[in-house]
Design a protein around this motif. Structure first.
Motif, PDB file in Angstrom:
ATOM      1  N   THR A 431      -6.074   0.394  -7.529  1.00 53.05           N
ATOM      2  CA  THR A 431      -5.268  -0.202  -6.466  1.00 53.05           C
ATOM      3  C   THR A 431      -3.977   0.587  -6.303  1.00 53.05           C
ATOM      4  O   THR A 431      -3.294   0.898  -7.272  1.00 53.05           O
ATOM      5  CB  THR A 431      -4.937  -1.675  -6.783  1.00 53.05           C
ATOM      6  OG1 THR A 431      -6.149  -2.427  -6.815  1.00 53.05           O
ATOM      7  CG2 THR A 431      -4.020  -2.259  -5.713  1.00 53.05           C
ATOM      8  N   PHE A 432      -3.671   0.921  -5.046  1.00 56.68           N
ATOM      9  CA  PHE A 432      -2.439   1.619  -4.696  1.00 56.68           C
ATOM     10  C   PHE A 432      -1.656   0.723  -3.736  1.00 56.68           C
ATOM     11  O   PHE A 432      -2.222   0.201  -2.773  1.00 56.68           O
ATOM     12  CB  PHE A 432      -2.746   2.960  -4.020  1.00 56.68           C
ATOM     13  CG  PHE A 432      -3.754   3.802  -4.760  1.00 56.68           C
ATOM     14  CD1 PHE A 432      -3.384   4.568  -5.852  1.00 56.68           C
ATOM     15  CD2 PHE A 432      -5.089   3.817  -4.370  1.00 56.68           C
ATOM     16  CE1 PHE A 432      -4.318   5.334  -6.535  1.00 56.68           C
ATOM     17  CE2 PHE A 432      -6.032   4.584  -5.042  1.00 56.68           C
ATOM     18  CZ  PHE A 432      -5.642   5.343  -6.133  1.00 56.68           C
ATOM     19  N   ASP A 433      -0.355   0.532  -3.983  1.00 59.63           N
ATOM     20  CA  ASP A 433       0.443  -0.290  -3.076  1.00 59.63           C
ATOM     21  C   ASP A 433       1.841   0.281  -2.929  1.00 59.63           C
ATOM     22  O   ASP A 433       2.271   1.110  -3.735  1.00 59.63           O
ATOM     23  CB  ASP A 433       0.493  -1.754  -3.540  1.00 59.63           C
ATOM     24  CG  ASP A 433       1.324  -1.971  -4.798  1.00 59.63           C
ATOM     25  OD1 ASP A 433       2.537  -1.699  -4.764  1.00 59.63           O
ATOM     26  OD2 ASP A 433       0.764  -2.420  -5.817  1.00 59.63           O
ATOM     27  N   THR A 434       2.531  -0.178  -1.885  1.00 60.06           N
ATOM     28  CA  THR A 434       3.900   0.275  -1.604  1.00 60.06           C
ATOM     29  C   THR A 434       4.892  -0.875  -1.720  1.00 60.06           C
ATOM     30  O   THR A 434       5.943  -0.866  -1.088  1.00 60.06           O
ATOM     31  CB  THR A 434       3.992   0.884  -0.189  1.00 60.06           C
ATOM     32  OG1 THR A 434       3.536  -0.095   0.777  1.00 60.06           O
ATOM     33  CG2 THR A 434       3.147   2.134  -0.073  1.00 60.06           C
ATOM     34  N   PHE A 435       4.567  -1.895  -2.521  1.00 62.73           N
ATOM     35  CA  PHE A 435       5.460  -3.037  -2.691  1.00 62.73           C
ATOM     36  C   PHE A 435       6.796  -2.559  -3.268  1.00 62.73           C
ATOM     37  O   PHE A 435       6.830  -1.820  -4.245  1.00 62.73           O
ATOM     38  CB  PHE A 435       4.846  -4.081  -3.625  1.00 62.73           C
ATOM     39  CG  PHE A 435       3.504  -4.589  -3.152  1.00 62.73           C
ATOM     40  CD1 PHE A 435       3.158  -4.538  -1.814  1.00 62.73           C
ATOM     41  CD2 PHE A 435       2.580  -5.106  -4.052  1.00 62.73           C
ATOM     42  CE1 PHE A 435       1.926  -5.003  -1.373  1.00 62.73           C
ATOM     43  CE2 PHE A 435       1.345  -5.568  -3.627  1.00 62.73           C
ATOM     44  CZ  PHE A 435       1.016  -5.519  -2.285  1.00 62.73           C
ATOM     45  N   GLY A 436       7.875  -3.004  -2.649  1.00 61.67           N
ATOM     46  CA  GLY A 436       9.199  -2.585  -3.063  1.00 61.67           C
ATOM     47  C   GLY A 436       9.785  -1.476  -2.221  1.00 61.67           C
ATOM     48  O   GLY A 436      10.927  -1.062  -2.437  1.00 61.67           O
ATOM     49  N   SER A 437       9.030  -0.993  -1.214  1.00 59.40           N
ATOM     50  CA  SER A 437       9.543   0.064  -0.335  1.00 59.40           C
ATOM     51  C   SER A 437      10.565  -0.495   0.639  1.00 59.40           C
ATOM     52  O   SER A 437      10.584  -1.695   0.932  1.00 59.40           O
ATOM     53  CB  SER A 437       8.390   0.715   0.430  1.00 59.40           C
ATOM     54  OG  SER A 437       7.485   1.334  -0.466  1.00 59.40           O
ATOM     55  N   ALA A 438      11.405   0.397   1.176  1.00 54.91           N
ATOM     56  CA  ALA A 438      12.533  -0.033   2.006  1.00 54.91           C
ATOM     57  C   ALA A 438      12.245   0.052   3.500  1.00 54.91           C
ATOM     58  O   ALA A 438      13.140  -0.168   4.303  1.00 54.91           O
ATOM     59  CB  ALA A 438      13.762   0.809   1.672  1.00 54.91           C
TER      60      ALA A 438
END
Length: 598
Positions: A431-438
């Motif tokens: 799993t790849f995610d961008t949670f926490g990106s601005a």
């Protein structure tokens, strides 16, 4: 109206109000100081521990505790008589609107959709599906809609019908039926199945004039239609995978219909001279309204890098387009007068088609310079073959190295991106995610190289962040591309990589439970944990829940939504995960009529 269910609204049921309180309790239990009254952000006011907008809250109009009478609405902090609205319309201030399709009041008063979104069935969504056009925030079929016939701004006369995008006086052609000015096939149209008055259910399609569950042999249900994914250009190979204007769908794959007249090989630098006079006109570049005759060349990169195709020394205003030969998708296009230059980040052995064209029937003598300008910008780096790991970076100032393939989960985007090569240490789901990106991210995963086959793509799993899961073999390399949801979406990003170990199955057809027991507790600790975290980490979500759980009227709840639409969306995501995905059996009947699963 197109039946899209990617988002939804929640009925104000006791169970859902309890869930709001349970989520708040979860937030309090995770904090250092325990539960506290949230500070309200203007224009909201603290009314008994609840943040409300006194400019439009009918229960607290102008000041806390001032309730408007029946038939009145709160406008600018004053109770006024609301307008008398017809069927299907709702009073929002002094206007009557259709909450199902009004992009300024989508689903509830003052819940405006973002730029680029449309309002469908009371929910904001990105763009319109294939075959529909965005006309003032509503998705319509311009081939048959008499109010938007052929184009959003074209309305047929009262006695005319709309057929194949054109208004006509002689009724409908054979095989089509006039349904309120729209010429449709009642044999296949889900809104008019068998006759003008019969609409199929949300999970049905229209086959031979009868509503049916699923599709017949050889066909696939794509939205409201049964299509042959082997030949359908709008759903080629799978639903939502569309071919472009220069492609046809053959055996479930988009095939290129444009062919080069000359192969330039791999040599760089090289100069090609020629003329477009007398050439064919088979391709229309996207960066010019009207094209001319063209010459098409093929070029193959001997090594990965950024290649330049420059026509600035030509004797007329050249239009340049570069296509990926593998699928004929346009990679880049330039129509700058007298200085048409395009740069392309190419992989080793990648072949492109270079289209030398002109605008408005202009032809002439051209000079095409092909050079390799620098090493490849994609991937931006290679990650360690280990999990879990988290990296941070920014797409600000980076090039648009690779655009996502358009699917039902991802639209088109030409924003700057950053791609990273990752090799799976062992076989399994990752799993790849961008949670926490601005910023508003889009995430796509390519096989082997930046130009490899797209394995997965996602836009907005958690409101503005993305998550994908792919199955990889041991030693398989993929490129994870952090992209922008829109062309202007850039910023700092966080990329998380982990093994996707499935949490335990919670739905046991027994107990729905609460935040401490049963299916609800299991799901909040498992597959719904990401949705819960997205809410607990959001001040907007905490503010929405604090307001929503204390409301006693629908007007109050709608005010809560209008005051914190992002928070409401995060709460909706939790509810959908629990009631629709993880606990549909254990919690069956917990949500009253009005709760619509995605």
């Amino acid at each position: 109206m197109q039946k899209l269910r990617s988002r939804f609204r929640l009925a104000p049921t006791y169970t859902l109000l309890w869930l709001a309180a349970a989520v708040l309790a979860s937030i309090a239990s995770c904090s250092d100081g325990g539960p506290s009254t949230p500070s309200c952000i203007a224009p909201d006011t603290d009314c008994g521990g609840v943040c409300v907008n006194t400019n439009m809250d009918s229960s607290n109009c102008g000041a806390c505790g001032i309730t408007c009478g029946g038939g009145q609405v709160c406008g600018a902090g004053v109770c006024v008589d609301g307008p008398t609205c017809g069927d299907g319309e709702t009073a929002c201030g002094d206007s009557c609107v259709d909450l199902e399709e009004d992009e300024e009041h989508c689903g509830s008063c003052n819940s405006a959709c973002e730029d680029g979104q449309t309002c469908e069935e009371g929910a904001c969504q990105e763009g319109c599906p294939a075959g529909r056009a965005d006309c003032g925030g509503s998705c319509v079929d311009t081939t048959s809609n008499p109010d938007h016939c052929g184009d959003c701004d074209v309305a047929c006369d009262e006695d005319q019908t709309c057929e194949a995008g054109a208004c006509q006086d002689a009724g409908c052609s054979a095989g089509l039926t006039d349904c309120g000015g729209a010429c449709v096939s009642t044999a296949t149209d889900e809104e008019h199945c068998g006759d003008c008055e019969t609409a199929c259910g949300e999970d049905q399609t229209c086959v031979n004039g009868a509503c049916a569950d699923g599709c017949g042999s050889g066909l696939t249900a794509c939205g409201d239609a049964c299509v042959d994914v082997e030949t359908d250009a709008a759903n080629c190979g799978s639903c939502g995978t569309g071919c472009n204007d220069s492609q046809v769908c053959q055996s479930g794959m988009c095939a290129c219909t444009v062919g080069p007249g000359r192969d330039l090989g791999s040599a760089v630098p090289q100069i090609v001279n020629g003329t477009t006079a007398g050439g064919s006109n088979t391709y229309a570049p996207s960066c010019v309204a009207t094209s001319s005759s063209e010459r098409i060349f093929s070029f193959t990169a001997a090594t990965a890098g950024v290649y330049s195709f420059d026509s600035s020394n030509s004797q007329y205003n050249v239009v340049l387009a570069v296509l990926d030969a593998a699928g004929c998708s346009e990679i880049a296009c330039s129509a700058d007068p007298g200085a048409a230059v395009v740069t392309v980040d190419m992989a080793t052995d990648q072949t492109v088609y270079i289209v030398v064209d002109g605008a408005n029937d202009e032809t002439g003598t051209f000079e095409l310079n092909v050079t390799r300008r620098s090493a490849s910008t994609c991937p931006a780096g290679t990650l360690d073959p280990s999990v879990p790991q988290t990296i941070t970076g920014s797409t600000v100032g980076r090039p648009n190295s690779v655009s996502p393939s358009v699917t039902t989960a991802c639209g088109d985007s030409d924003s700057p991106d950053a791609g990273y090569a990752f090799t799976a240490p062992v076989a399994g789901d990752y799993t790849f995610d961008t949670f926490g990106s601005a910023f508003d991210t889009m995430l796509h995963v390519r096989n082997a190289t930046c130009r490899g086959a797209q394995l997965a793509c996602n836009d907005d799993t958690e409101v503005e962040q993305s998550e994908v899961t792919v199955t990889l073999e041991a030693g398989q390399t993929v490129v994870i591309v952090v992209d922008g949801s829109r062309d202007d979406s850039v910023g700092a990003f966080t990329l998380n990589i982990r093994r996707a170990v499935p949490p335990p199955t919670c739905d046991g057809s027994s107990v729905c439970g609460d935040a401490e027991s049963g299916c609800i507790a299991c799901a909040l600790d498992g597959n719904c944990a990401d949705e819960l975290t997205a809410c607990t980490d959001s001040e907007a979500c905490v503010s929405f829940l604090s307001c929503y759980r204390t409301c006693g009227t629908e007007t109050c709840r709608e005010t809560c939504r209008a005051g914190a639409p992002d928070g409401a969306a995060r709460y909706d995501a939790i509810s959908a995960c629990l009631y629709c995905t993880e606990c549909p059996n254990d919690c069956a009947g917990e949500a009253e009529e009005g709760f619509v699963c995605p």
